[in-house]
Design an enzyme around this catalytic site. Structure first.
Site, mmCIF file in Angstrom:
data_model
loop_
_atom_site.group_PDB
_atom_site.id
_atom_site.type_symbol
_atom_site.label_atom_id
_atom_site.label_comp_id
_atom_site.label_asym_id
_atom_site.label_seq_id
_atom_site.Cartn_x
_atom_site.Cartn_y
_atom_site.Cartn_z
ATOM 1 N N PRO A 148 42.245 50.090 37.715
ATOM 2 C CG PRO A 148 41.647 49.010 39.698
ATOM 3 C CD PRO A 148 41.859 50.372 39.110
ATOM 4 C CB VAL A 149 40.739 47.378 33.354
ATOM 5 C CG1 VAL A 149 39.757 46.625 32.464
ATOM 6 C CG2 VAL A 149 40.271 48.814 33.568
ATOM 7 N N GLY A 150 40.660 44.251 34.987
ATOM 8 C CA GLY A 150 41.052 42.855 34.827
ATOM 9 C C GLY A 150 41.033 42.418 33.377
ATOM 10 C CD GLN B 32 42.220 45.270 42.099
ATOM 11 O OE1 GLN B 32 42.836 44.644 41.239
ATOM 12 N NE2 GLN B 32 41.268 44.716 42.822
ATOM 13 C CE LYS C 285 38.018 50.696 41.084
ATOM 14 N NZ LYS C 285 36.886 49.778 40.861
ATOM 15 C CG HIS D 288 33.546 46.276 40.187
ATOM 16 N ND1 HIS D 288 34.356 46.010 41.262
ATOM 17 C CD2 HIS D 288 34.085 45.577 39.158
ATOM 18 C CE1 HIS D 288 35.321 45.175 40.902
ATOM 19 N NE2 HIS D 288 35.173 44.908 39.623
ATOM 20 N NE ARG E 164 33.503 44.486 34.700
ATOM 21 C CZ ARG E 164 33.460 43.732 33.598
ATOM 22 N NH1 ARG E 164 32.766 44.141 32.560
ATOM 23 N NH2 ARG E 164 34.115 42.594 33.524
ATOM 24 N N GLY F 134 38.497 53.870 33.531
ATOM 25 C CA GLY F 134 38.535 52.427 33.379
ATOM 26 C C GLY F 134 38.349 51.998 31.933
#
Length: 380
Positions: free
Chosen positions: A77-79, A127, A254, A278, A281, A332
């Site tokens: 998942p990548v916002g 996610q 996660k 993350h 991040r 990612g």
């Protein structure tokens, strides 16, 4: 430009995307020490080369959470990644479907769950964060069930957002109102291909899954304000009972970096976990995924399925994480760069590169199947 590696996709994305989007995707928190260590520590893992082992038939397939897939990878998942190309998550899920690997849709995606479900021909993962508004979470989970998502990835390492200096430098954070909008518009204008493809033709521009709670406030600064105000810092292990009461499918936790937390995931009945910081991040200065993975894999044994992410820039890196104890690897930035560089075709090509590089690494370490990749292929 020629894209022969993930590093090439990164450079192509840097040239094509507005600066605020590229730096958001590329950057980490604080001094970005952990961001760098993720790649450096992984690159320093030495493999044990073996020869004359008959590697004429190599099988990269595996089974994760009851579903067979062509490669032991998934798109993480990548916002905001959906802003890298027109309706970006829809393009990425199509590439993942074609390659036979899972795609994971972020809570804070550009495209909403129903739109991605309509674009997908196979089940995908969803996610979720712990959000203060439990009714909103229930609604998202109901949408994930309706979309026939095959696994829920529950992110636990973001009770509060990390401090990412690059976002302040580009006006993505800390500069609201007309000034911030003007700053980002100026950056977009300098990337005319993206401005037309996404800025004009990629409308509507809002975060599809959280749009209902933003109530018409669709600016990026509204999104960051919502994140700060709505992620729940009171989250604890007991809150997973709330998730389990609604979600009956595979549950993947996660954001695990400590063996004791990994044992807690086993206790609450999670089906899997992702060893992850993350992408560097959140809390800078924590262990890289490569260093955190082995003790976690040892601590949980076969109690659940261990996945990992962080710093993966090649199929060789995928093999390294598998050798350190992961059963699967989440990509990612790799797919986000590829999407930003060339849309669906970029993601498809990136996955083919990962496959080709894995085949070489497996051949030269004497492995012909994924379950043969373990610490025995690591050099002392």
């Amino acid at each position: 430009m020629i894209t022969a590696s993930i590093a090439d996709f990164r450079e192509a994305a840097r040239r094509r995307l507005p600066r605020f989007l590229f730096e958001y995707m590329d950057g980490g928190s604080y001094g970005e020490v952990t961001l760098r260590k993720n790649s450096e520590d992984l690159a320093n893992i030495a493999l044990r080369q073996r020869v004359l082992r008959d590697v004429s038939a190599i099988d990269l397939s595996t089974t994760l959470f009851g579903m067979k897939q062509a490669l032991p990878v998934a798109l993480a998942p990548v916002g905001l990644a959906g802003l890298n190309a027109r309706r970006g998550e829809c393009q990425a899920v199509r590439a993942a479907n074609a390659a036979g690997v899972p795609f994971t849709l972020s809570t804070v995606s550009a495209c909403p769950l129903p739109e991605v479900a309509a674009a997908s021909t196979k089940p995908f993962w969803f996610q979720l964060y712990m959000i203060r508004d439990r009714e909103f979470m229930k609604d998202l989970l109901a949408q994930a069930v309706e979309a026939q998502c095959s696994a829920l990835v529950f992110t636990v390492d973001m009770p509060v957002p990390g401090s990412r200096y690059r976002d302040y430098h580009t006006g993505l954070a800390g500069t609201g109102g007309l000034k911030g909008a003007a700053w980002r518009t100026a950056q977009a204008v300098m990337r005319p291909e993206w401005a037309w493809d996404v800025g004009v033709m990629g409308r509507p521009h809002h975060l599809g899954n959280v749009a209902p709670v933003l109530k018409g406030n669709t600016g990026i600064e509204d999104f960051f304000a919502w994140m700060r105000n709505n992620f729940d810092p009171s989250i604890n292990w007991r809150d997973l009972d709330f998730i389990r009461s609604i979600w009956k499918g595979p549950l993947i936790i996660k954001g695990i970096l400590d063996p004791e937390d990994a044992k807690e995931a086993v206790k609450i009945g999670a089906d899997g976990l992702v060893v992850s910081n993350h992408g560097g991040r959140q809390l800078d200065g924590v262990l890289s995924s490569a260093r955190a993975l082995p003790p976690i894999a040892d601590a949980v044994g076969d109690g659940l399925t261990v996945l990992a992410d962080g710093g993966v820039r090649s199929g060789l890196d995928v093999v390294r994480l598998l050798a350190l104890g992961a059963k699967g690897v989440l990509l990612g930035r790799a797919w986000s760069y590829a999407l930003g560089a060339a849309g669906e075709a970029g993601v498809a090509k990136m996955l083919k590169l990962i496959e080709a590089e894995m085949r070489v690494a497996m051949a030269l370490t004497g492995c012909t199947a994924i379950d043969q990749i373990n610490r025995s292929i690591l050099a002392e």
